[in-house]
Write a protein that holds these residues in place. Structure first.
Motif, PDB file in Angstrom:
ATOM      1  N   GLY A   1      34.510  15.288 -13.470  1.00 52.37           N
ATOM      2  CA  GLY A   1      35.736  15.330 -12.697  1.00 52.37           C
ATOM      3  C   GLY A   1      35.576  15.491 -11.209  1.00 52.37           C
ATOM      4  N   ARG A   2      34.356  15.536 -10.719  1.00 52.62           N
ATOM      5  CA  ARG A   2      34.253  15.598  -9.264  1.00 52.62           C
ATOM      6  C   ARG A   2      33.160  14.678  -8.746  1.00 52.62           C
ATOM      7  N   VAL A   3      33.205  14.495  -7.453  1.00 53.01           N
ATOM      8  CA  VAL A   3      32.226  13.641  -6.812  1.00 53.01           C
ATOM      9  C   VAL A   3      30.972  14.472  -6.581  1.00 53.01           C
ATOM     10  N   VAL A   4      29.845  13.962  -7.080  1.00 54.38           N
ATOM     11  CA  VAL A   4      28.606  14.713  -6.849  1.00 54.38           C
ATOM     12  C   VAL A   4      27.720  14.061  -5.803  1.00 54.38           C
ATOM     13  N   GLU A   5      27.938  12.786  -5.577  1.00 55.92           N
ATOM     14  CA  GLU A   5      27.164  12.157  -4.509  1.00 55.92           C
ATOM     15  C   GLU A   5      27.883  10.916  -4.057  1.00 55.92           C
ATOM     16  N   GLU A   6      27.791  10.580  -2.789  1.00 57.57           N
ATOM     17  CA  GLU A   6      28.312   9.298  -2.328  1.00 57.57           C
ATOM     18  C   GLU A   6      27.576   8.851  -1.088  1.00 57.57           C
ATOM     19  N   GLY A   7      27.505   7.525  -0.983  1.00 58.20           N
ATOM     20  CA  GLY A   7      26.803   6.985   0.172  1.00 58.20           C
ATOM     21  C   GLY A   7      26.552   5.503  -0.013  1.00 58.20           C
ATOM     22  N   PRO A   8      25.793   4.903   0.891  1.00 60.78           N
ATOM     23  CA  PRO A   8      25.502   3.470   0.772  1.00 60.78           C
ATOM     24  C   PRO A   8      24.726   3.225  -0.520  1.00 60.78           C
ATOM     25  N   VAL A   9      25.083   2.121  -1.154  1.00 58.15           N
ATOM     26  CA  VAL A   9      24.562   1.862  -2.494  1.00 58.15           C
ATOM     27  C   VAL A   9      23.042   1.838  -2.567  1.00 58.15           C
ATOM     28  N   ALA A  10      22.439   1.082  -1.673  1.00 58.63           N
ATOM     29  CA  ALA A  10      20.988   0.908  -1.758  1.00 58.63           C
ATOM     30  C   ALA A  10      20.288   2.254  -1.613  1.00 58.63           C
ATOM     31  N   ASP A  11      20.749   3.040  -0.672  1.00 57.38           N
ATOM     32  CA  ASP A  11      20.134   4.349  -0.438  1.00 57.38           C
ATOM     33  C   ASP A  11      20.286   5.274  -1.620  1.00 57.38           C
ATOM     34  N   VAL A  12      21.503   5.420  -2.045  1.00 58.01           N
ATOM     35  CA  VAL A  12      21.772   6.393  -3.107  1.00 58.01           C
ATOM     36  C   VAL A  12      21.006   6.033  -4.375  1.00 58.01           C
ATOM     37  N   LEU A  13      20.936   4.761  -4.689  1.00 62.23           N
ATOM     38  CA  LEU A  13      20.285   4.393  -5.942  1.00 62.23           C
ATOM     39  C   LEU A  13      18.765   4.379  -5.805  1.00 62.23           C
ATOM     40  N   ALA A  14      18.278   4.113  -4.609  1.00 59.53           N
ATOM     41  CA  ALA A  14      16.823   4.088  -4.444  1.00 59.53           C
ATOM     42  C   ALA A  14      16.270   5.497  -4.302  1.00 59.53           C
ATOM     43  N   ARG A  15      17.003   6.326  -3.590  1.00 61.31           N
ATOM     44  CA  ARG A  15      16.522   7.687  -3.376  1.00 61.31           C
ATOM     45  C   ARG A  15      17.654   8.678  -3.625  1.00 61.31           C
ATOM     46  N   PRO A  16      17.988   8.865  -4.877  1.00 66.19           N
ATOM     47  CA  PRO A  16      19.123   9.753  -5.157  1.00 66.19           C
ATOM     48  C   PRO A  16      18.815  11.190  -4.783  1.00 66.19           C
ATOM     49  N   ALA A  17      19.783  11.835  -4.169  1.00 65.54           N
ATOM     50  CA  ALA A  17      19.588  13.224  -3.787  1.00 65.54           C
ATOM     51  C   ALA A  17      20.016  14.164  -4.899  1.00 65.54           C
ATOM     52  N   HIS A  18      21.139  13.858  -5.541  1.00 68.19           N
ATOM     53  CA  HIS A  18      21.646  14.747  -6.580  1.00 68.19           C
ATOM     54  C   HIS A  18      20.870  14.536  -7.871  1.00 68.19           C
ATOM     55  N   PRO A  19      20.494  15.603  -8.547  1.00 67.74           N
ATOM     56  CA  PRO A  19      19.711  15.470  -9.780  1.00 67.74           C
ATOM     57  C   PRO A  19      20.412  14.630 -10.834  1.00 67.74           C
ATOM     58  N   TYR A  20      21.749  14.706 -10.880  1.00 59.62           N
ATOM     59  CA  TYR A  20      22.432  13.899 -11.891  1.00 59.62           C
ATOM     60  C   TYR A  20      22.294  12.411 -11.566  1.00 59.62           C
ATOM     61  N   THR A  21      22.485  12.079 -10.305  1.00 53.60           N
ATOM     62  CA  THR A  21      22.337  10.672  -9.929  1.00 53.60           C
ATOM     63  C   THR A  21      20.947  10.190 -10.266  1.00 53.60           C
ATOM     64  N   ARG A  22      19.997  11.016  -9.943  1.00 51.50           N
ATOM     65  CA  ARG A  22      18.608  10.630 -10.228  1.00 51.50           C
ATOM     66  C   ARG A  22      18.414  10.423 -11.725  1.00 51.50           C
ATOM     67  N   ALA A  23      18.891  11.382 -12.508  1.00 53.49           N
ATOM     68  CA  ALA A  23      18.717  11.252 -13.963  1.00 53.49           C
ATOM     69  C   ALA A  23      19.448  10.018 -14.477  1.00 53.49           C
ATOM     70  N   LEU A  24      20.629   9.775 -13.971  1.00 58.03           N
ATOM     71  CA  LEU A  24      21.403   8.615 -14.413  1.00 58.03           C
ATOM     72  C   LEU A  24      20.656   7.326 -14.121  1.00 58.03           C
ATOM     73  N   VAL A  25      20.180   7.198 -12.891  1.00 55.00           N
ATOM     74  CA  VAL A  25      19.488   5.974 -12.517  1.00 55.00           C
ATOM     75  C   VAL A  25      18.216   5.799 -13.332  1.00 55.00           C
ATOM     76  N   GLU A  26      17.525   6.900 -13.558  1.00 51.68           N
ATOM     77  CA  GLU A  26      16.244   6.781 -14.261  1.00 51.68           C
ATOM     78  C   GLU A  26      16.406   6.585 -15.756  1.00 51.68           C
ATOM     79  N   SER A  27      17.520   7.035 -16.304  1.00 49.93           N
ATOM     80  CA  SER A  27      17.633   6.961 -17.763  1.00 49.93           C
ATOM     81  C   SER A  27      18.114   5.609 -18.249  1.00 49.93           C
TER      82      SER A  27
END
Lengths: 378, 632, 327
Positions: free
Chosen positions: B530-556
């Protein structure tokens, strides 16, 4: 076996549904517990009216085939049912334990009379011969001779058929004119849980009405209006005022049933995704309901209305007996009591045949309004 | 669970009434005859045909017998006969209806055909015909009504059984080697038992009424026996002088019938066959102001903001808040993607933005502006006009989003008719043009067709065409390609890109598929619980995610370059329940980097090099290194 | 060493005008210890292949062979034969009997034979442990489990029969992304440990690629290309495979903006195009190069065995060289 994209099993199963509700029980009102048809009772007419629900067909081009195939299949079913009806009504006399003629004429009747009657009825001939003459008689419009009045059965029925038909027809008109708009309006008013009290009141009232069999309603109405208030005639068919109570008591239960179901249908339609799309387009309310919701509701409503007509025909039997109405209802009861089997046979044949034809017409109408049902049923 | 739901049902008015009614019937049936038989059968020639009085509450009949007593005594017979005939109907129907499962396809079809024909005849006629055969009287009537009920129960059983027989778990049982008989007994019958019982109960109610009808006609119970129907028949003759004698049994019939139906209803409700979506309780209004505080870097409000939503919260009665404090800004012509799993609140956010929340939802926000207008301050007509023209919506399920009863062209054209005041002809022509624009072949022909003649991909194009009619500034697409084939998905995504390029509309794309968002969008917003955990330019966020959830999501999520020699990354546990969010960061229970602070304080969205993330311990190492030098 | 083979398997439904050829002349083979991935979009016939292999659907022509022995449809298989091929279904919410405890569901699949109650319970506990579930969940009803947990139970049930072949039909499609990985990991681990042959079916190419050793691509009921997974994906011979590979969304940055490798929709399977099924949409077919009329007149499946990856394309060699990454 089914292939994803063609008529999936549930539609095939449910599409056989239309006749189910009318015959749900001997009670003439449709499906006890109206307005609360279970999802699980797959034969519900509602399911039959939404065959397109999960259609996964991709760009299927309509060919000439489906319509003709549909017509053939439906007519085939009608003929098969009629055949069953004819055989069953023929067999009626022969299943009666004991001697039907003796039973009709009484224990004290002289043997010669009984024998001559038997010969007259052809009961002394082999069974296949009897069936054959019965069939050929049917095709000529000859339904045999009444045991009690010695008149041709077709004449007796013919005289009385109109009274029953008009009664059922008028009641049907009343049901549709009242229940459809009422049900839809209530659906709109009570959508999304609004106006809980109105919903509760309506559901309680309508359920009570459906719970009262027509003949009881008739008795009650007679007590109130004829005996108590002396407003309307008690029985018999005379002037226009004598039609009021019979039509009303015949129509009340089915109208309540239909209104309940139409309301539920309207609620279902209103919760569909395409209504959300229409709201996303910010269309005015009038367009939303009349152009987008109404057509989708009509199929189910018409299907049910048609079934009710079939049920009404049966319901007239009971109501006619309360009002001593000169129609087929009183005929059949009288003939059962007097063991006038040819007459019973004839009335069952005529009434049963009428219901079957009505079912066919309903199916055809539904197919006209909702072409998906023909395509998907194949 | 079972017992408590029964008790709960008893506490509702209908439940209590039903229980009371059935109890009363039971008592009368058992106790009535012994107690009142004398009163019911004693002749009293001096008290013939009396009206209601102190001694005889409902009067007396033609032989001086007490009518009320007779009604009470008749309870046992009336209900008993109804139950017996229902039993015959159910047993016969279940046996007949279960046959197709046991016999196999061909025989099954024959049985079904027979049942279909039998069911077509109105019950009353069948009952009357059978009454002729079996003879007038109670026994004949029971048999007649029982047999009449067989086809409909058979039909019901067959449908239910067919539904179960097609289920995957039955296929699995067959694969496991289970015999037909075992499948019938172990899988089919238990799963159809409940609806059958409920229908049987309701059927008993109709049988009661039907029996009354038959007896009323004189074809059922014969004198000296009497049931309610028979009493009605006798009472009808006296309708003039003592209507109560007729109404009494009538009321008994109705009440008993209603009791049976309600009983079936209540059982259905308890068993859960009817989904009652009514949620009880008042609607709490939440004020989560101040929860999300932006960090130092907060983009200055610009004139070309198409959508500006701050601190959006969506709540449902019962205390669940699937969206809690989401802020979203979309600039003109921007393509923004919102990614998250099921339960992240992304779809509800899109619906809230478009003003299409379900009515029981409450929405609150610190700011909600569309094209510079505060949507909450507009009146109905203004809002309708603004949103109907400048906001376009594409939903997830193309199969159900178009009205099946209307032609496609009509559905596209009415937007112009209603909002742009176009005439019917102009709007129709415009609709065809729009269909051509979204690359639907033979648009003029297609416009005359109905949605069921279109494939999924084509329907989504139609949805987009509908949105394009009035020059939208923002197109909101909620999982528009999830239900489509991947090759068709490509086409729809390319279409969305073209919409932005050629019409200048901004696009808000909601998806659970990170790859789709990566391909189409410039900016990404990652939502969790229900909340925003990360936001930013697509290439950056997906290549180098800062939030652990984003990272886990991209990697899984496996893609075409995932190494096949290592196990896939997984995220253990489940997202929190929207009505019971723990304190602190919602991802903490599942986060490999969680520490004490995470479970105590909920991190706000904070600016970081190149992104914004809501995390106390984000993955910043690589980012810091990058920030030091120029990005390629 | 068990082998499952499909030999020119064709599955048709309906008759006359409603006739539908769901699977057409499919040749496939899977051996013990290997995973054959079957990938395709709507109407590709991949699910029907699954049902034909398990016998849930009768084969119209051709044969399904297990170790060289033909397998008929389910009714004609002996109980022992039935056990050898097991399936895990797509919908975790429909594949378990809602009224049976999961322990009973798993136990139902245990091989026939005398065993005491406690022995059966022991075996069930072992199976549940194998799929990563607590043994004391055995009394629970499926309603209490999540989608991922239900798929694990379904897997345990399939393994209870000690199959030689496991068919996994879209087993992760209904699961959340974060749960998907766990199930795929589990599947691979069990397959390596127990050594059964696996037929893995999915519409998601990335998932299939991760799991499979061999790959077969299906389109409109036909296998259009098959071979070792890395080979097929790195150098696809058939234009459809190329399009499929190019169509998978990727988080890697792309050079050109949004390529669209193929236009149009999958045709109605009742109404299949003549000759090559893919020619109306093919980027190197008669639509793009009108002189390639052979695509319309002759079905390329006939000569497929002679081409690389058994590609069902007349211009497979040419298509491979051209290898455009989208149009």
């Amino acid at each position: 076996m089914t292939w994803p994209g063609t008529a999936a099993g549930p539609q095939g199963v449910a599409a056989a549904g239309p006749q189910d509700a009318a015959a749900a029980g001997p009670q003439e009102a449709v499906a006890a517990g109206a307005g609360q048809l279970q999802e699980a009772s797959g034969g519900s007419a509602l399911a039959a009216a939404h065959p397109g629900g999960a259609a996964g067909t991709k760009g299927r081009r309509p060919t000439a085939g489906p319509w003709t195939r549909f017509l053939l299949r439906r007519t085939g079913r009608l003929l098969a049912s009629l055949a069953c009806l004819v055989v069953a009504s023929f067999a009626l006399i022969h299943f009666v334990p004991g001697d039907p003629v003796r039973a009709a004429l009484g224990v004290t009747a002289p043997v010669e009379l009984v024998e001559s009657r038997r010969r007259l009825l052809g009961l002394d001939r082999p069974i296949l011969e009897q069936f054959w003459s019965y069939l050929s008689g049917l095709l000529h419009g000859d339904l045999g001779t009444s045991l009690t009045s010695s008149l041709p059965v077709s004449k007796v029925i013919g005289d009385r058929f109109v009274s029953t038909a008009v009664l059922a027809g008028l009641a049907f008109a009343v049901v549709m004119v009242v229940a459809l708009p009422l049900g839809m309006l209530l659906g709109i008013l009570t959508r999304d849980g609004r106006r809980r009290r109105l919903e509760l009141a309506f559901v309680a009232l309508a359920n009570t009405l459906t719970g009262i069999p027509s003949f009881l309603l008739a008795v009650g109405a007679v007590t109130l209006f004829s005996v108590g208030l002396s407003l309307l005639p008690v029985a018999g068919r005379s002037g226009p005022s004598s039609w009021v109570l019979p039509v009303f008591t015949l129509a009340a239960g089915p109208a309540a049933t239909l209104a309940l179901i139409v309301r539920v249908e309207t609620l279902r339609v209103l919760s569909q995704d395409y209504m959300r799309t229409a709201r996303a387009k910010r269309l005015p309310t009038r367009l939303l309901y009349l152009r987008h919701a109404l057509p989708n509701m009509l199929t189910a409503a018409l299907t049910l209305g048609g079934l009710l007509l079939g049920g009404l025909v049966a319901g007239t039997v009971l109501v006619e007996n309360v009002f001593a109405w000169p129609g087929l209802g009183t005929t059949i009861v009288g003939s059962i009591n007097s063991k006038d089997y040819p007459l019973v046979q004839g009335v069952v044949l005529v009434l049963g045949g009428a219901v079957l034809v009505i079912n066919l017409v309903v199916d055809l109408l539904v197919a006209v309004f909702d072409p998906r049902s023909t395509v998907l049923e194949t | 669970m079972q017992r408590s739901s029964w008790l709960r049902a008893l506490r509702t008015p209908t439940g209590a009434a039903t229980a009371l009614g059935m109890l009363l019937l039971l008592v009368l049936a058992v106790v009535g005859p012994p107690l009142m038989r004398d009163a019911a059968t004693t002749f009293n020639t001096s008290a013939i045909r009396q009206g209601p009085s102190g001694a005889h509450w409902l009067g007396t009949d033609a032989l001086g017998r007490d009518v009320l007593a007779r009604i009470v005594v008749a309870t046992r017979l009336s209900i008993g006969l109804a139950l017996v005939s229902t039993l015959i109907g159910v047993v016969g129907g279940v046996l007949l209806g279960a046959l197709p499962v046991v016999l196999g396809r061909r025989a099954g079809r024959a049985v079904r055909a027979f049942v279909d024909v039998a069911v077509a005849f109105p019950g009353l006629l069948v009952a009357l015909s059978l009454a002729v055969v079996f003879g007038v009287g109670a026994r004949g009537a029971v048999l007649a009504l029982g047999l009449t009920a067989v086809p409909s129960f058979a039909r019901l059983t067959a449908n239910l059984a067919a539904g179960v027989a097609e289920a995957d778990y039955v296929s699995a049982a067959r694969l496991a080697g289970a015999s037909r008989g075992r499948i019938l007994v172990r899988h089919v019958l238990p799963n159809i038992g409940e609806p059958l019982v409920i229908n049987a109960t309701i059927g008993a109610g109709s049988a009661l009424l039907a029996f009354a009808g038959l007896s009323f006609l004189g074809l059922g119970v014969q004198p000296p026996g009497y049931d309610w129907g028979r009493l009605l028949n006798e009472g009808l003759n006296r309708i003039y002088d003592a209507p109560v004698a007729a109404l009494g049994p009538g009321v008994a019939v109705v009440l008993a019938g209603v009791a049976f139906s309600l009983f079936g209803e209540t059982v259905a409700q308890v068993v859960g066959l009817r989904t009652d979506s009514r949620v009880k309780g008042a609607v709490p209004r939440l004020a989560l102001a101040g929860e999300a505080q932006d960090g130092a870097v907060r983009a200055a409000p610009r004139d070309d903001l198409v959508l500006d939503v701050e601190d959006l919260t969506v709540a449902f009665p019962g205390g669940s808040t699937p969206v809690a404090g989401v802020s979203l800004r979309i600039h003109r012509g921007e393509m923004v993607g919102v990614v998250g799993e099921s339960g992240s609140g992304k779809s509800l956010t899109a619906l809230a933005v478009a003003g299409l929340l379900p009515p029981q939802a409450t929405m609150s926000a610190r700011r909600a502006e569309f094209l510079g207008h505060d949507v909450r301050a507009l009146d109905d007509r203004e809002r309708r006009s603004l949103l109907g023209t400048s906001l376009a919506m594409v939903f997830q399920d193309p199969m159900s989003s178009l009205n099946p009863a209307l032609r496609v062209g009509r559905q596209v054209a009415e937007v112009a008719e209603v909002h742009l005041g176009a005439s019917r002809a102009t709007a129709a022509g415009d609709a065809v043009a729009k269909l051509a624009e979204v690359r639907i072949a033979a648009p003029a022909l297609r416009a005359q067709q109905h949605p069921h003649q279109f494939s999924g991909g084509m329907r989504q194009r139609v949805m987009i065409a509908m949105g394009l009619v009035a020059q939208p500034r923002l197109l909101v697409a909620d999982e528009p390609t999830t239900a489509l084939d991947v090759t068709v998905q490509r086409q729809v995504l390319a279409l969305l890109r073209r919409v932005r390029d050629e019409h200048g509309a901004a696009v808000l794309l909601i998806s659970h598929d990170v790859g789709v968002i990566a391909e189409l969008c410039e900016r990404v917003v990652v939502m969790y619980a229900g909340r925003v955990v990360e936001e930013g330019p697509v290439a950056d966020v997906l290549a180098r995610p800062a939030h652990p959830y984003t990272r886990a999501l991209v990697e899984s999520v496996p893609d075409m370059t995932t190494p096949r020699t290592r196990p896939l990354v997984t995220i253990t546990g489940r997202p929190p329940d929207p009505s019971a969010r723990p304190d602190g960061c919602p991802f903490a229970p599942r986060c490999p980097r969680a520490q004490a602070r995470c479970t105590q304080e909920d991190p706000p969205l904070m600016a970081m090099p190149g992104t914004r993330a809501a995390c106390w311990f984000p993955h910043l190492d690589e980012r810091a290194a990058l920030a030091a030098g120029p990005v390629a | 060493m068990t082998t499952l083979e499909l030999e020119q398997v064709t599955v048709e439904f309906g008759r006359g005008a409603r006739r539908l050829v769901a699977v057409r002349a499919v040749d496939l083979a899977v051996g013990s210890g290997t995973v054959l991935g079957l990938v395709g979009e709507s109407a590709s016939g991949k699910s029907t292949v699954a049902k034909a292999v398990t016998g849930l659907v009768p084969v119209t022509s051709g044969r399904v062979l297990l170790d060289g022995q033909p397998l008929g449809d389910l009714r004609r298989r002996s109980r022992a034969q039935r056990r050898r091929v097991q399936m895990v279904f797509q919908d975790p919410y429909a594949s378990l009997d809602p009224r049976m405890s999961i322990g009973d569901s798993v136990a139902e699949a245990l091989p026939q034979g005398r065993r005491s109650r406690s022995a059966a319970r022991g075996e069930v506990a072992e199976l549940l442990g194998l799929v990563g579930l607590d043994a004391d969940r055995a009394q629970q009803l499926p309603g209490n489990l999540s989608g991922g947990q239900r798929q694990r139970v379904a897997l345990a049930r399939a393994l209870a029969a000690r199959p030689d072949v496991l068919v996994a039909d879209e087993v992760t499609s209904a699961l959340d992304v974060s749960v998907q990985g766990a199930i795929l990991n589990l599947l691979r681990e069990l397959q390596e440990r127990l050594g059964f042959a696996t037929l893995f079916i999915s519409h998601n190419l990335a998932v299939v690629r991760y799991v499979s050793d061999e790959l077969a691509v299906m389109y409109l009921g036909r296998v259009v290309e098959q071979g070792r997974c890395e080979d097929v994906l790195s150098a696809p011979s058939h234009p459809y495979t190329q399009a499929l590979v190019a169509a998978v969304p990727t988080t890697q940055p792309r050079s050109s903006p949004l390529p669209v490798p193929v236009e149009g929709d999958v045709p109605d399977p009742h109404d299949q195009p003549p000759g090559c099924a893919f020619h109306p949409r093919c980027q190197v077919g008669p639509r793009a190069l009108p002189e390639r009329t052979v695509c319309v007149t002759t079905d390329p499946q006939v000569q497929a065995a002679s081409r690389r990856h058994a590609a069902a394309c007349h211009f497979a060699a040419v298509a491979q060289e051209a290898a455009p990454a989208g149009r």
